[in-house]
Write an enzyme that holds these catalytic residues in place. Sequence first.
Site, PDB file in Angstrom:
ATOM      1  N   LEU A   1      79.587  24.593  21.601  1.00 37.64           N
ATOM      2  CA  LEU A   1      80.804  25.236  21.132  1.00 37.64           C
ATOM      3  C   LEU A   1      81.090  26.376  22.098  1.00 37.64           C
ATOM      4  O   LEU A   1      80.162  27.017  22.601  1.00 37.64           O
ATOM      5  CB  LEU A   1      80.625  25.796  19.713  1.00 37.64           C
ATOM      6  CG  LEU A   1      80.527  24.789  18.564  1.00 37.64           C
ATOM      7  CD1 LEU A   1      80.237  25.518  17.254  1.00 37.64           C
ATOM      8  CD2 LEU A   1      81.799  23.977  18.446  1.00 37.64           C
ATOM      9  N   ASP A   2      82.361  26.629  22.362  1.00 38.91           N
ATOM     10  CA  ASP A   2      82.712  27.716  23.271  1.00 38.91           C
ATOM     11  C   ASP A   2      82.169  29.050  22.766  1.00 38.91           C
ATOM     12  O   ASP A   2      81.897  29.223  21.573  1.00 38.91           O
ATOM     13  CB  ASP A   2      84.234  27.815  23.434  1.00 38.91           C
ATOM     14  CG  ASP A   2      84.809  26.664  24.240  1.00 38.91           C
ATOM     15  OD1 ASP A   2      84.022  25.977  24.920  1.00 38.91           O
ATOM     16  OD2 ASP A   2      86.034  26.463  24.184  1.00 38.91           O
ATOM     17  N   TYR A   3      82.079  29.993  23.669  1.00 37.60           N
ATOM     18  CA  TYR A   3      81.573  31.334  23.386  1.00 37.60           C
ATOM     19  C   TYR A   3      82.274  31.965  22.184  1.00 37.60           C
ATOM     20  O   TYR A   3      81.637  32.549  21.308  1.00 37.60           O
ATOM     21  CB  TYR A   3      81.781  32.193  24.635  1.00 37.60           C
ATOM     22  CG  TYR A   3      81.248  33.602  24.567  1.00 37.60           C
ATOM     23  CD1 TYR A   3      79.891  33.851  24.388  1.00 37.60           C
ATOM     24  CD2 TYR A   3      82.106  34.686  24.728  1.00 37.60           C
ATOM     25  CE1 TYR A   3      79.395  35.152  24.354  1.00 37.60           C
ATOM     26  CE2 TYR A   3      81.613  35.988  24.706  1.00 37.60           C
ATOM     27  CZ  TYR A   3      80.263  36.210  24.515  1.00 37.60           C
ATOM     28  OH  TYR A   3      79.781  37.498  24.490  1.00 37.60           O
ATOM     29  N   SER A   4      83.592  31.818  22.120  1.00 37.13           N
ATOM     30  CA  SER A   4      84.370  32.453  21.048  1.00 37.13           C
ATOM     31  C   SER A   4      84.586  31.548  19.837  1.00 37.13           C
ATOM     32  O   SER A   4      85.127  31.987  18.816  1.00 37.13           O
ATOM     33  CB  SER A   4      85.730  32.900  21.588  1.00 37.13           C
ATOM     34  OG  SER A   4      86.460  31.783  22.070  1.00 37.13           O
ATOM     35  N   THR A   5      84.170  30.281  19.924  1.00 36.38           N
ATOM     36  CA  THR A   5      84.367  29.342  18.820  1.00 36.38           C
ATOM     37  C   THR A   5      83.268  29.486  17.789  1.00 36.38           C
ATOM     38  O   THR A   5      82.087  29.633  18.115  1.00 36.38           O
ATOM     39  CB  THR A   5      84.388  27.894  19.345  1.00 36.38           C
ATOM     40  OG1 THR A   5      85.451  27.746  20.282  1.00 36.38           O
ATOM     41  CG2 THR A   5      84.585  26.901  18.218  1.00 36.38           C
TER      42      THR A   5
END
Length: 249
Positions: A107-111
Amino acid sequence: MYQKIRLNHYLSNAGICSRRKADKLIQSGSIEINGVTVLKLGSLVGIDDIVKYNGKTVKNNNDKIYVLLNKPKNFICSTKDQFHRKTVIDLFPKLYEYKRIYPVGRLDYSTTGILLLTNDGFLSERLTHPKFHVKKIYHVYLNKEICNKDLDKIREGKIYLKEGRVKVLFVEKSFQKNQVKIGLSIGWNRIIKRIFKRLNYRVDHLDRINFAGFHKKNIKIGKYRFLNQEIIKKTIENNFIYEKKYKYN
């Protein structure tokens, strides 16, 4: 049955070394599979194969651990980060040290949202290989209300990215006008943000609410729970609708 996994993944899963160092061991001629020295990177190992390192049998970790995490923002889905940012492993330091669990997929850093961590390399391969079309559902928060015309474009497969035509399982408005739920089985990098960017929307926040049938119900952000073999088996068998013959062992 389980499919085969990469040899470097197998060695790492057994606690021998990292995947990168495992590649060096393979190239050095230190690894055998079923009595044959392996030099080729990307070689595959089956669950019944006998792997040896410098003549000693490598035993894959039979004490399987499955952790379901509701990932918070600003954590990297990796075991380490070159920029020294926090990783999801920082939430399980002792478990990683003794059981060497890894995040399944990214998952992306901000997700935020549901993430499975395990030391079961065969299951990890199963859930991340593109040919198995693992279902994922996201809650998307946009910078503005999305119009029905744009929803239809997504729904009808009229969005094209560099990898090709985008085919989603479903897309629908949520309770709030600027929120959307979308299901897909494609694993292209940052695919959801790119879909909406193509239609001139900005994704302000992305939350994965379901991954391969695993959901984050009753798991608060930053918290986790352990799963047993029976839950894993039931969830996997019920949600691999794309290949009915699959049976989790």
